[in-house]
Scaffold this active site. Structure first.
Site, PDB file in Angstrom:
ATOM      1  CB  THR A 125      -1.091   0.055   1.170  1.00 34.71           C
ATOM      2  OG1 THR A 125      -1.382   1.207   1.443  1.00 34.71           O
ATOM      3  CG2 THR A 125      -0.298  -0.389   2.604  1.00 34.71           C
ATOM      4  CG  ASP A 126      -0.977   5.028  -1.045  1.00 38.01           C
ATOM      5  OD1 ASP A 126      -1.432   4.413  -0.001  1.00 38.01           O
ATOM      6  OD2 ASP A 126      -1.423   6.006  -1.513  1.00 38.01           O
ATOM      7  CD  GLU A 127      -3.180   3.894   4.531  1.00 36.07           C
ATOM      8  OE1 GLU A 127      -2.954   3.661   5.744  1.00 36.07           O
ATOM      9  OE2 GLU A 127      -4.320   3.954   4.190  1.00 36.07           O
ATOM     10  CE1 TYR A 150      -3.614  -2.350   5.887  1.00 34.18           C
ATOM     11  CE2 TYR A 150      -3.079  -0.036   5.510  1.00 34.18           C
ATOM     12  CZ  TYR A 150      -3.120  -1.228   5.208  1.00 34.18           C
ATOM     13  OH  TYR A 150      -3.414  -1.521   3.767  1.00 34.18           O
ATOM     14  CE  LYS A 154      -0.163  -4.583   3.085  1.00 37.15           C
ATOM     15  NZ  LYS A 154      -0.743  -5.973   2.678  1.00 37.15           N
TER      16      LYS A 154
HETATM   17  P1  NAD Z   1     -10.270  -6.607   2.830  1.00 37.95           P
HETATM   18  O1  NAD Z   1     -10.215  -6.321   4.308  1.00 37.95           O
HETATM   19  O2  NAD Z   1     -11.379  -6.435   2.232  1.00 37.95           O
HETATM   20  O3  NAD Z   1     -10.047  -8.113   2.531  1.00 37.95           O
HETATM   21  C1  NAD Z   1      -8.830  -9.032   3.366  1.00 37.95           C
HETATM   22  C2  NAD Z   1      -9.108 -10.395   3.115  1.00 37.95           C
HETATM   23  O4  NAD Z   1      -8.014 -10.964   3.888  1.00 37.95           O
HETATM   24  C3  NAD Z   1     -10.249 -11.023   3.755  1.00 37.95           C
HETATM   25  O5  NAD Z   1     -10.903 -11.958   2.680  1.00 37.95           O
HETATM   26  C4  NAD Z   1      -9.963 -11.775   5.062  1.00 37.95           C
HETATM   27  O6  NAD Z   1     -10.865 -12.815   5.317  1.00 37.95           O
HETATM   28  C5  NAD Z   1      -8.748 -12.160   4.475  1.00 37.95           C
HETATM   29  N1  NAD Z   1      -7.727 -12.508   5.643  1.00 37.95           N
HETATM   30  C6  NAD Z   1      -7.466 -11.602   6.789  1.00 37.95           C
HETATM   31  N2  NAD Z   1      -6.486 -12.391   7.684  1.00 37.95           N
HETATM   32  C7  NAD Z   1      -6.436 -13.482   7.030  1.00 37.95           C
HETATM   33  C8  NAD Z   1      -5.575 -14.600   7.446  1.00 37.95           C
HETATM   34  N3  NAD Z   1      -4.819 -14.592   8.756  1.00 37.95           N
HETATM   35  N4  NAD Z   1      -5.397 -15.713   6.333  1.00 37.95           N
HETATM   36  C9  NAD Z   1      -6.033 -15.565   5.663  1.00 37.95           C
HETATM   37  N5  NAD Z   1      -6.998 -14.766   5.160  1.00 37.95           N
HETATM   38  C10 NAD Z   1      -6.975 -13.807   5.863  1.00 37.95           C
HETATM   39  O7  NAD Z   1      -9.051  -6.073   2.251  1.00 37.95           O
HETATM   40  P2  NAD Z   1      -8.772  -5.213   0.763  1.00 37.95           P
HETATM   41  O8  NAD Z   1      -9.371  -3.973   0.958  1.00 37.95           O
HETATM   42  O9  NAD Z   1      -9.287  -6.233  -0.383  1.00 37.95           O
HETATM   43  O10 NAD Z   1      -7.175  -5.291   0.579  1.00 37.95           O
HETATM   44  C11 NAD Z   1      -6.211  -6.197   0.326  1.00 37.95           C
HETATM   45  C12 NAD Z   1      -4.993  -6.128   0.235  1.00 37.95           C
HETATM   46  O11 NAD Z   1      -4.458  -4.806  -0.538  1.00 37.95           O
HETATM   47  C13 NAD Z   1      -4.353  -5.823   1.603  1.00 37.95           C
HETATM   48  O12 NAD Z   1      -3.268  -6.388   1.669  1.00 37.95           O
HETATM   49  C14 NAD Z   1      -4.098  -4.384   1.519  1.00 37.95           C
HETATM   50  O13 NAD Z   1      -3.311  -3.844   2.630  1.00 37.95           O
HETATM   51  C15 NAD Z   1      -4.044  -3.897  -0.030  1.00 37.95           C
HETATM   52  N6  NAD Z   1      -4.438  -2.766  -0.236  1.00 37.95           N
HETATM   53  C16 NAD Z   1      -5.473  -2.204  -0.230  1.00 37.95           C
HETATM   54  C17 NAD Z   1      -5.878  -1.035  -0.665  1.00 37.95           C
HETATM   55  C18 NAD Z   1      -7.387  -0.580  -0.455  1.00 37.95           C
HETATM   56  O14 NAD Z   1      -7.513   0.570  -0.910  1.00 37.95           O
HETATM   57  N7  NAD Z   1      -8.564  -1.131   0.149  1.00 37.95           N
HETATM   58  C19 NAD Z   1      -4.958  -0.269  -1.508  1.00 37.95           C
HETATM   59  C20 NAD Z   1      -3.829  -0.677  -1.589  1.00 37.95           C
HETATM   60  C21 NAD Z   1      -3.242  -1.857  -0.772  1.00 37.95           C
HETATM   61  O1  DAU Z   2      -3.900   4.053   0.763  1.00 33.80           O
HETATM   62  C1  DAU Z   2      -4.182   2.782   0.608  1.00 33.80           C
HETATM   63  C2  DAU Z   2      -5.143   2.355   1.954  1.00 33.80           C
HETATM   64  O2  DAU Z   2      -6.412   2.913   1.574  1.00 33.80           O
HETATM   65  C3  DAU Z   2      -5.166   0.787   1.963  1.00 33.80           C
HETATM   66  O3  DAU Z   2      -4.159   0.527   2.395  1.00 33.80           O
HETATM   67  C4  DAU Z   2      -6.031   0.599   3.151  1.00 33.80           C
HETATM   68  O4  DAU Z   2      -6.237  -0.806   3.427  1.00 33.80           O
HETATM   69  C5  DAU Z   2      -7.671   1.163   3.100  1.00 33.80           C
HETATM   70  O5  DAU Z   2      -8.422   1.117   3.924  1.00 33.80           O
HETATM   71  C6  DAU Z   2      -7.464   2.779   2.511  1.00 33.80           C
HETATM   72  O6  DAU Z   2      -6.738   3.564   3.778  1.00 33.80           O
HETATM   73  P1  DAU Z   2      -7.682   4.883   4.283  1.00 33.80           P
HETATM   74  O7  DAU Z   2      -7.474   5.207   5.662  1.00 33.80           O
HETATM   75  O8  DAU Z   2      -7.051   5.880   3.570  1.00 33.80           O
HETATM   76  O9  DAU Z   2      -8.944   4.539   3.886  1.00 33.80           O
HETATM   77  P2  DAU Z   2     -10.491   4.869   4.608  1.00 33.80           P
HETATM   78  O10 DAU Z   2     -11.490   4.435   3.677  1.00 33.80           O
HETATM   79  O11 DAU Z   2     -10.487   4.134   5.884  1.00 33.80           O
HETATM   80  O12 DAU Z   2     -10.424   6.323   4.777  1.00 33.80           O
HETATM   81  C7  DAU Z   2     -10.432   7.304   3.538  1.00 33.80           C
HETATM   82  C8  DAU Z   2     -10.239   8.802   4.035  1.00 33.80           C
HETATM   83  O13 DAU Z   2     -11.732   9.034   4.562  1.00 33.80           O
HETATM   84  C9  DAU Z   2      -9.495   8.925   5.271  1.00 33.80           C
HETATM   85  O14 DAU Z   2      -9.062  10.137   5.033  1.00 33.80           O
HETATM   86  C10 DAU Z   2     -10.312   8.711   6.522  1.00 33.80           C
HETATM   87  C11 DAU Z   2     -11.533   9.456   5.893  1.00 33.80           C
HETATM   88  N1  DAU Z   2     -12.724   8.755   6.786  1.00 33.80           N
HETATM   89  C12 DAU Z   2     -13.021   7.465   6.835  1.00 33.80           C
HETATM   90  C13 DAU Z   2     -13.958   6.898   7.439  1.00 33.80           C
HETATM   91  C14 DAU Z   2     -14.370   5.555   7.534  1.00 33.80           C
HETATM   92  C15 DAU Z   2     -13.891   9.660   7.239  1.00 33.80           C
HETATM   93  O15 DAU Z   2     -13.569  10.865   7.170  1.00 33.80           O
HETATM   94  N2  DAU Z   2     -14.982   8.963   7.987  1.00 33.80           N
HETATM   95  C16 DAU Z   2     -15.042   7.995   7.816  1.00 33.80           C
HETATM   96  O16 DAU Z   2     -16.128   7.256   8.517  1.00 33.80           O
END
Ligand code: NAD
Ligand code: DAU
Length: 336
Positions: A125-127, A150, A154
């Protein structure tokens, strides 16, 4: 090719499984998922009977379970999504984040190395880069500065993956993507949470001043990028993925309200997220130049389709936002 996808029942993982089966007719996809609160097999009903797909219920921290999957399905490559993924939950408690994201990745790397897996994609992730001021964007050489439990977990996984490459010549590639949006995103995240609350005429909880900036990419463009890196990425390299699409949170929330014809009076400013990163922006020049990847979605099209998807699939998210989820919601948002 036989590919083990970890976390394939989550948001991005399930979109990736569907993408791979559609894009590669001769591939076999094995989905290893623990089915935590975020894992949902309903995300995969369209393809669950496809003979090229198999589901294995299991924890990536369970070494013998991972080993069994690799042997039984003669796995060639691993694409590792499984993670605890929500920043707010990591602030409420970091233990599961360290266990799954750091230790789980180490277990996978060990098994993959022993079994001589040909390629391992660490989906990051970019985080991990931390927070930006008003200018600039993260490149692959930006020093890591994770700010939340988190992102720290990562970053640990990324460092382990790179160390395995450096020490053992292990064939790993890392992707670091910006915020994803699209179908099947768990409704704890900004965009689906705001859509679900707006549809129910509930307050939309905006953290701080609502001016934190995220760089949004449609999940299908992320999946296409991972596919390119899996096939043609250079071993040991990091690829940033993003679509040059920075938006302050309030702009997105207002757009959702307009699209749903709901009043702005639903916007409710709440106490900020502790340690809230101000701005993320990705410089994706490397993947664009070396692998020829470009996003296919404009944000305008992607967000409109996504809002409509949540309207049309209300039964999907309504099942999630009842029960256990409400306990979490109350703990995070009540009296905030
Ligand atoms: P998500 O929370 O929707 O899904 C996570 C999945 O992993 C779920 O199906 C969960 O059951 C499974 N899981 C959790 N712990 C586990 C374990 N111990 N063993 C096996 N399975 C397990 O997450 P997402 O948003 O789809 O993110 C997927 C990946 O992409 C993550 O690694 C996250 O860091 C990365 N990522 C997410 C975003 C985003 O915006 N959502 C952006 C960049 C990178
Ligand atoms: O940048 C990639 C990341 O993006 C991934 O690695 C993470 O898995 C994914 O959850 C996401 O992280 P963020 O913290 O950026 O996403 P989130 O949707 O939780 O929040 C997006 C923005 O919105 C952040 O600035 C917080 C704000 N927010 C979020 C929630 C849930 C609110 O203002 N209110 C809310 O209730």
């Amino acid at each position: 090719m036989n590919i083990l996808v970890t976390g394939g029942a989550g948001f991005i993982g399930s979109n990736f499984v569907r993408h791979m089966l559609a894009a590669h007719s001769d591939y076999r996809i094995i989905n290893l998922d623990k089915l935590t609160y975020a894992g949902n097999l309903e995300n995969l009903t369209e393809i669950e009977k496809d003979p090229r797909y198999a589901f294995e219920h299991g924890d990536i921290c369970d070494r013998s379970r991972v080993q069994m999957c690799v042997v039984r399905y003669e796995i060639d490559a691993i694409v590792h999504f499984a993670a605890e993924s929500h920043v707010d939950r990591s602030i409420m408690g970091a233990a599961e984040f360290v266990r799954t994201n750091a230790v789980g990745t180490q277990v996978l790397l060990d098994v993959a190395r022993e079994m001589k897996i040909r390629r391992f994609v660490q989906v990051s992730t970019d985080e991990v880069y931390g927070s930006l001021g008003t200018e600039g964007a993260f490149t692959e050489t930006t020093p890591l500065h994770p700010n939340s439990p988190y992102s720290a977990s990562k970053a640990s996984a990324d460092m382990l993956a790179l160390a395995y490459h450096h020490t053992f010549g292990f064939p790993v590639v890392i992707t670091r993507c910006s915020n994803n949006y699209g179908p099947y995103q768990f409704p704890e995240k900004l965009i689906p949470l705001m859509i679900a609350n707006a549809l129910a005429d509930k307050p939309l909880p905006v953290y701080g001043d609502g001016m934190n900036v995220r760089d949004w990419l449609h999940v299908s463009d992320h999946c296409r990028a991972i596919d390119r890196v899996l096939h043609d990425g250079t071993i040991g390299e990091v690829y940033n993925i993003g679509g040059n699409n920075e938006k302050p949170n309030l702009e997105i929330i207002r757009l959702i309200l307009r699209h749903l014809n709901k009043p702005e009076s639903l916007i409710t400013f709440v106490k900020d997220r502790p340690g809230h990163d101000r701005r993320y922006a990705i410089d994706a020049t490397h993947i664009r130049k070396t692998l020829g990847w470009t996003p296919s979605y404009t944000f305008e099209r992607g967000i409109a389709e996504t809002i409509d998807w949540y309207v049309e699939h209300a039964e999907w998210w309504k099942r999630i936002v009842s029960g256990e989820y409400m306990k979490y919601y109350r703990a995070l948002y009540e009296n905030r």
